[in-house]
Design a protein around this motif. Structure first.
Motif, PDB file in Angstrom:
ATOM      1  N   ASN A 181      58.438  47.055  53.838  1.00  0.00           N
ATOM      2  CA  ASN A 181      57.848  46.988  52.502  1.00  0.00           C
ATOM      3  C   ASN A 181      58.887  47.242  51.419  1.00  0.00           C
ATOM      4  O   ASN A 181      58.877  46.606  50.361  1.00  0.00           O
ATOM      5  CB  ASN A 181      56.706  48.000  52.381  1.00  0.00           C
ATOM      6  N   LYS A 182      59.801  48.177  51.678  1.00  0.00           N
ATOM      7  CA  LYS A 182      60.855  48.460  50.699  1.00  0.00           C
ATOM      8  C   LYS A 182      61.843  47.303  50.608  1.00  0.00           C
ATOM      9  O   LYS A 182      62.385  47.033  49.532  1.00  0.00           O
ATOM     10  CB  LYS A 182      61.559  49.769  51.043  1.00  0.00           C
ATOM     11  N   LEU A 183      62.051  46.621  51.721  1.00  0.00           N
ATOM     12  CA  LEU A 183      62.894  45.420  51.686  1.00  0.00           C
ATOM     13  C   LEU A 183      62.253  44.340  50.826  1.00  0.00           C
ATOM     14  O   LEU A 183      62.925  43.693  50.019  1.00  0.00           O
ATOM     15  CB  LEU A 183      63.102  44.882  53.105  1.00  0.00           C
ATOM     16  N   ILE A 184      60.956  44.129  50.998  1.00  0.00           N
ATOM     17  CA  ILE A 184      60.247  43.134  50.189  1.00  0.00           C
ATOM     18  C   ILE A 184      60.322  43.514  48.719  1.00  0.00           C
ATOM     19  O   ILE A 184      60.567  42.666  47.847  1.00  0.00           O
ATOM     20  CB  ILE A 184      58.774  43.013  50.643  1.00  0.00           C
ATOM     21  N   ALA A 185      60.111  44.812  48.427  1.00  0.00           N
ATOM     22  CA  ALA A 185      60.189  45.286  47.052  1.00  0.00           C
ATOM     23  C   ALA A 185      61.579  45.026  46.466  1.00  0.00           C
ATOM     24  O   ALA A 185      61.714  44.531  45.338  1.00  0.00           O
ATOM     25  CB  ALA A 185      59.853  46.770  46.989  1.00  0.00           C
ATOM     26  N   HIS A 186      62.606  45.344  47.241  1.00  0.00           N
ATOM     27  CA  HIS A 186      63.983  45.178  46.777  1.00  0.00           C
ATOM     28  C   HIS A 186      64.328  43.701  46.577  1.00  0.00           C
ATOM     29  O   HIS A 186      64.876  43.317  45.525  1.00  0.00           O
ATOM     30  CB  HIS A 186      64.932  45.818  47.784  1.00  0.00           C
TER      31      HIS A 186
END
Length: 210
Positions: free
Chosen positions: A66-71
């Motif tokens: 999820n943090k990868l998608i956000a980034h």
């Protein structure tokens, strides 16, 4: 800089390097091996950190995804916002939205691995988080940019968040097939129809004066 401050700076830099290494490695595995077939052990081994270190930054495999998608999403919007800012001739709210959409589409067209990763895993909740929360220092808060665009627009809108949701869903679903499979047509052929649809969504949401 004092010795203590220098040590703190080195510690922070080391932490950032480890987190970035984990994010980079996870993205590499998720886009080649697949999310379901990638384990935390795979990620930490390739990144060269202990498994305990992983849990200092991420709750689990879903959290790092999820943090990868956000980034990655934030990077797309940051680049699009920079392109928009570089063209002061675009002043109309609708034209600004279309400029941002066009930039993001072109970025995804040139990085189809990223398109596949984001499209497979994206949900509105994750995407909204991507708009509002920074994962790294160079990420932007697109919700602030969007709100400023709304504030200076001469028009008011019924449901601006829903309007943005509809536009994002439209762009992501139609461009995915056009970019990867050229279905139902090529991206260049699709764009005029897509941008007419975006204009219609925005026009529908304008609050008309009685």
């Amino acid at each position: 800089m004092s010795v203590t401050a220098e040590r703190v700076s080195k510690v922070d830099k080391n932490k950032l390097q480890k987190e970035n290494s984990l994010l980079h490695t996870a993205f590499e595995y998720f886009t080649t091996k697949g999310f379901s077939k990638t384990s935390i052990s795979d990620i930490v081994e390739k990144a060269g950190v202990a498994k305990g270190t992983f849990y200092l930054y991420f709750k689990d495999k879903y959290d790092i995804r999820n943090k990868l998608i956000a980034h990655k999403s934030s990077q797309l919007f940051r680049n699009a916002a920079a392109e928009l800012e570089a063209d002061p001739s675009i002043t109309d709210f609708t034209d600004k939205i279309i400029k941002i959409a066009d930039s993001i589409i072109d970025q995804l067209n040139s990085n189809q691995t990223l398109l596949t990763f984001i499209s497979k895993n994206l949900s509105w909740g994750i995407f909204k988080s991507a708009l509002e929360k920074k994962v790294s220092d160079d990420d932007i808060d697109f919700s602030e940019i969007y709100q400023k665009m709304l504030n200076i627009s001469p028009y008011k809108f019924e449901a601006p968040e829903t309007m943005l949701f509809m536009i994002i869903e439209l762009v992501s679903s139609t461009c995915y097939s056009a970019i990867l499979y050229k279905e139902p047509c090529t991206l260049d052929e699709l764009k005029p129809y897509l941008y007419d649809a975006i204009r219609a969504i925005i026009e529908r949401n304008k609050i008309k004066d009685n």
